[in-house]
Design an enzyme around this catalytic site. Structure first.
Site, short mmCIF file in Angstrom:
data_model
loop_
_atom_site.label_atom_id
_atom_site.label_comp_id
_atom_site.label_asym_id
_atom_site.label_seq_id
_atom_site.Cartn_x
_atom_site.Cartn_y
_atom_site.Cartn_z
N ASP A 30 56.11 72.99 32.39
CA ASP A 30 56.42 71.69 31.77
C ASP A 30 56.46 71.84 30.26
OD1 ASP A 30 56.59 70.31 34.06
OD2 ASP A 30 54.96 68.92 33.65
N MET A 74 50.69 57.95 26.57
CA MET A 74 52.09 57.51 26.51
C MET A 74 52.23 56.19 25.78
SD MET A 74 53.37 58.71 30.27
CE MET A 74 51.81 58.97 31.10
N LYS A 114 59.97 67.34 31.44
CA LYS A 114 60.22 65.99 31.94
C LYS A 114 59.71 64.96 30.94
CE LYS A 114 59.31 64.55 35.99
NZ LYS A 114 60.40 63.60 35.97
N1 SAH Z 1 48.70 65.45 32.49
C1 SAH Z 1 48.60 65.23 31.07
C2 SAH Z 1 49.20 63.91 30.67
C3 SAH Z 1 50.71 63.86 30.85
S1 SAH Z 1 51.38 62.32 30.37
C4 SAH Z 1 47.13 65.32 30.66
O1 SAH Z 1 46.26 65.31 31.54
O2 SAH Z 1 46.86 65.43 29.47
C5 SAH Z 1 51.93 62.69 28.74
C6 SAH Z 1 51.06 62.00 27.72
O3 SAH Z 1 49.83 62.70 27.59
C7 SAH Z 1 51.63 61.97 26.31
O4 SAH Z 1 52.51 60.91 26.14
C8 SAH Z 1 50.37 61.80 25.49
O5 SAH Z 1 49.94 60.47 25.53
C9 SAH Z 1 49.38 62.63 26.28
N2 SAH Z 1 49.25 64.00 25.75
C10 SAH Z 1 49.59 65.13 26.38
N3 SAH Z 1 49.27 66.21 25.63
C11 SAH Z 1 48.73 65.72 24.50
C12 SAH Z 1 48.16 66.30 23.34
N4 SAH Z 1 48.09 67.63 23.18
N5 SAH Z 1 47.67 65.49 22.38
C13 SAH Z 1 47.68 64.16 22.52
N6 SAH Z 1 48.20 63.55 23.60
C14 SAH Z 1 48.71 64.31 24.57
#
Ligand code: SAH
Length: 277
Positions: free
Chosen positions: A62, A195, A83
């Site tokens: 991803d 998000m 995605k």
């Molecule tokens: N499965 C992921 C979340 C995916 S949804 C998890 O557990 O972290 C995608 C959202 O995750 C982004 O829009 C943001 O809000 C958050 N996100 C993912 N990686 C991030 C990061 N390194 N720093 C801050 N927010 C992050």
């Protein structure tokens, strides 16, 4: 799976049916794994994730995954399947079909997802979809971005006398419906919003209208745990203007709650931050 053979509680004394269950389990050791890559810092990867990557023939990556993590699988064929919301993305149906095809071929496949695969990561749905078609899929935890971001900023998501819990919530819904902000405001737990960058106005207005105090501290944390991490704090009533001034970009999480002030006390923010309160 060795524990299944050892005559423990799972298998002891249930005769033929338990043996059948046991054999079934033994035959369904997954070759397809949905693996959490953690939030960004490659050292926040689990040992299990590193082992499965080292054994993988194919890795589907991803776009929120730190490319440095791919050092664990130089032998694997890489397939990029971003995605990202709002951007050009690989359709879910295509990803599913690809996983199914390789799964049926018995390939050792790792589907590597940012953060934790089951936190806004659809791993549960994907695993279920594969199992319904006869391909067993295993899931491996990762550290989710919200927890990593808070910890990297020294924000305790729960704190005695301040916050008795934490709610992880996405601001983005498929049908654009609104969250029950009033219930979230009334819940009194720390909120971690995923998000949310494109929906700051709805978040701010929804929580204020739902009764959350205007001076509730909010931390915005971008690229949590990576060298690109930036963070900033403000009051809820200032969220939109502060985020614009800070040029907040995705991926970012918001931590909303009194606990953010505990981090201010610890003087833990970088010089880019100005803390509320
Ligand atoms: N499965 C992921 C979340 C995916 S949804 C998890 O557990 O972290 C995608 C959202 O995750 C982004 O829009 C943001 O809000 C958050 N996100 C993912 N990686 C991030 C990061 N390194 N720093 C801050 N927010 C992050």
């Amino acid at each position: 799976m060795r524990f299944l053979r050892s005559g423990n509680k799972t298998t002891a004394g249930h005769g033929r049916s338990s043996r059948l269950i046991q054999e079934k389990l033994m035959n369904t050791t997954p070759t397809v794994w949905l693996v959490g890559a953690g939030p960004g810092d490659p050292e926040l990867l689990t040992l299990k994730a590193a082992r499965l990557l080292a054994q993988a023939e194919i890795v589907m990556v991803d776009d929120l995954v730190n490319p440095e993590i791919l050092q664990h699988c130089p032998q694997a064929r890489l397939i990029r399947v971003g995605k990202r919301g709002g951007c050009r993305s690989t359709p879910q149906a295509f990803i599913n079909r690809l996983m199914l095809r390789y799964g049926r071929q018995g390939k050792r496949l790792v589907r590597l997802k940012g953060g934790d695969p089951c936190t806004f990561g659809r791993a549960g749905e994907e695993a279920q979809w594969l199992r319904e078609r006869g391909v067993e899929a295993g899931i491996v935890n990762g550290i989710t971005a919200g927890l990593a971001g808070a910890t990297q900023c020294d924000i305790p998501l729960t704190l005695r006398g301040v916050s008795r819990g934490v709610t992880l919530v996405t601001a983005h819904t498929q049908d654009d419906s609104e969250l029950n902000w009033a219930a979230l405001a009334a819940g009194g737990t720390t909120l971690v919003v995923y998000m949310g960058v494109a929906r700051l106005q709805q978040i701010q207005q929804g929580l204020l209208a739902g009764g959350m105090p205007a001076d509730m501290p909010v931390a915005m944390i971008e690229n949590a745990s990576s060298p690109l991490q930036r963070q900033h704090a403000c009051q809820l009533s200032q969220l939109c203007t502060a985020a614009t001034a800070f040029k907040l970009k995705s991926p970012a999480v918001l931590v909303i709650g009194e606990v953010v002030n505990a981090a201010a006390l610890a003087h833990s923010y970088s010089e880019t931050s100005q803390l509320a309160g």
